[in-house]
Design a protein around this motif. Structure first.
Motif, PDB file in Angstrom:
ATOM      1  N   LYS A  83       0.380   2.026   5.209  1.00  0.00           N
ATOM      2  CA  LYS A  83       1.261   0.856   5.263  1.00  0.00           C
ATOM      3  C   LYS A  83       0.471  -0.449   5.154  1.00  0.00           C
ATOM      4  O   LYS A  83       0.863  -1.360   4.435  1.00  0.00           O
ATOM      5  N   THR A  84      -0.644  -0.529   5.881  1.00  0.00           N
ATOM      6  CA  THR A  84      -1.414  -1.774   5.878  1.00  0.00           C
ATOM      7  C   THR A  84      -1.947  -2.074   4.487  1.00  0.00           C
ATOM      8  O   THR A  84      -1.749  -3.174   3.958  1.00  0.00           O
ATOM      9  N   LEU A  85      -2.620  -1.117   3.868  1.00  0.00           N
ATOM     10  CA  LEU A  85      -3.167  -1.343   2.535  1.00  0.00           C
ATOM     11  C   LEU A  85      -2.064  -1.647   1.530  1.00  0.00           C
ATOM     12  O   LEU A  85      -2.189  -2.581   0.730  1.00  0.00           O
ATOM     13  N   THR A  86      -0.986  -0.898   1.561  1.00  0.00           N
ATOM     14  CA  THR A  86       0.118  -1.100   0.618  1.00  0.00           C
ATOM     15  C   THR A  86       0.678  -2.517   0.751  1.00  0.00           C
ATOM     16  O   THR A  86       0.862  -3.220  -0.242  1.00  0.00           O
ATOM     17  N   THR A  87       0.920  -2.936   1.978  1.00  0.00           N
ATOM     18  CA  THR A  87       1.506  -4.250   2.210  1.00  0.00           C
ATOM     19  C   THR A  87       0.535  -5.368   1.853  1.00  0.00           C
ATOM     20  O   THR A  87       0.911  -6.346   1.199  1.00  0.00           O
ATOM     21  N   VAL A  88      -0.718  -5.231   2.264  1.00  0.00           N
ATOM     22  CA  VAL A  88      -1.705  -6.265   1.937  1.00  0.00           C
ATOM     23  C   VAL A  88      -1.887  -6.373   0.428  1.00  0.00           C
ATOM     24  O   VAL A  88      -1.957  -7.473  -0.120  1.00  0.00           O
ATOM     25  N   ARG A  89      -1.946  -5.256  -0.270  1.00  0.00           N
ATOM     26  CA  ARG A  89      -2.097  -5.280  -1.727  1.00  0.00           C
ATOM     27  C   ARG A  89      -0.926  -6.034  -2.362  1.00  0.00           C
ATOM     28  O   ARG A  89      -1.106  -6.864  -3.243  1.00  0.00           O
ATOM     29  N   TRP A  90       0.298  -5.747  -1.902  1.00  0.00           N
ATOM     30  CA  TRP A  90       1.471  -6.436  -2.439  1.00  0.00           C
ATOM     31  C   TRP A  90       1.421  -7.928  -2.108  1.00  0.00           C
ATOM     32  O   TRP A  90       1.700  -8.772  -2.972  1.00  0.00           O
ATOM     33  N   ILE A  91       1.041  -8.267  -0.878  1.00  0.00           N
ATOM     34  CA  ILE A  91       0.942  -9.680  -0.488  1.00  0.00           C
ATOM     35  C   ILE A  91      -0.093 -10.401  -1.349  1.00  0.00           C
ATOM     36  O   ILE A  91       0.140 -11.515  -1.820  1.00  0.00           O
ATOM     37  N   MET A  92      -1.241  -9.779  -1.555  1.00  0.00           N
ATOM     38  CA  MET A  92      -2.298 -10.405  -2.361  1.00  0.00           C
ATOM     39  C   MET A  92      -1.819 -10.686  -3.783  1.00  0.00           C
ATOM     40  O   MET A  92      -2.072 -11.748  -4.330  1.00  0.00           O
TER      41      MET A  92
END
Length: 142
Positions: free
Chosen positions: A53-62
């Motif tokens: 979840k963290t990586l997926t969300t951070v990647r989308w935010i970036m």
């Protein structure tokens, strides 16, 4: 606060590849959160424990939020999740090369190693904070 000069970050490409379920989640986030309309949207990213979840969300935010100079508040229920989020944002910084000049990230909580609410600045791009700290801060403004 952690301040990053994006163009001085190493050229190393993000080392983590997304799994198909993470790529699908990002596609759905992109479809749901379009910034060309005025409709308010909300939603949840639901993945199992350890599903990224963290990586997926951070990647989308970036790729889809910070590139548009939209500010982010990241809420988590525990201190270690704040540090995990910061580590993930730092690992994903190369994605912003050529798209932003700087990024300011601040962790806010009652933990001694984190900043306090009183230190917030309008130049903060990403606030990573515990939910209790955010609620407490909001109650102080009411």
């Amino acid at each position: 606060m952690n301040s990053y000069l994006i163009n001085q970050i190493s050229n190393k490409v993000t080392t983590k590849n997304l799994f198909p379920h993470q790529q699908e989640a990002i596609s759905k986030l992109i479809d749901t959160y379009r910034y060309d309309d005025q409709n308010t949207k909300s939603g949840l990213l639901v993945l199992p424990t350890g599903g990224g979840k963290t990586l997926t969300t951070v990647r989308w935010i970036m790729d889809n939020v910070l590139t548009k100079n939209i500010k982010v508040i990241w809420l988590a229920h525990s201190f270690h999740l704040l540090d995990q989020a910061l580590d993930t944002f730092e690992n994903e910084l190369p994605r912003l090369k050529g798209r932003r000049e700087t990024l300011n990230i601040r962790i806010v909580s009652s933990h001694p190693s984190h900043d306090r609410v009183e230190t917030l600045k309008t130049t903060d791009d990403v606030l990573i904070m515990t939910t209790p700290t955010a609620i407490s801060a909001l109650n102080g403004f009411v």
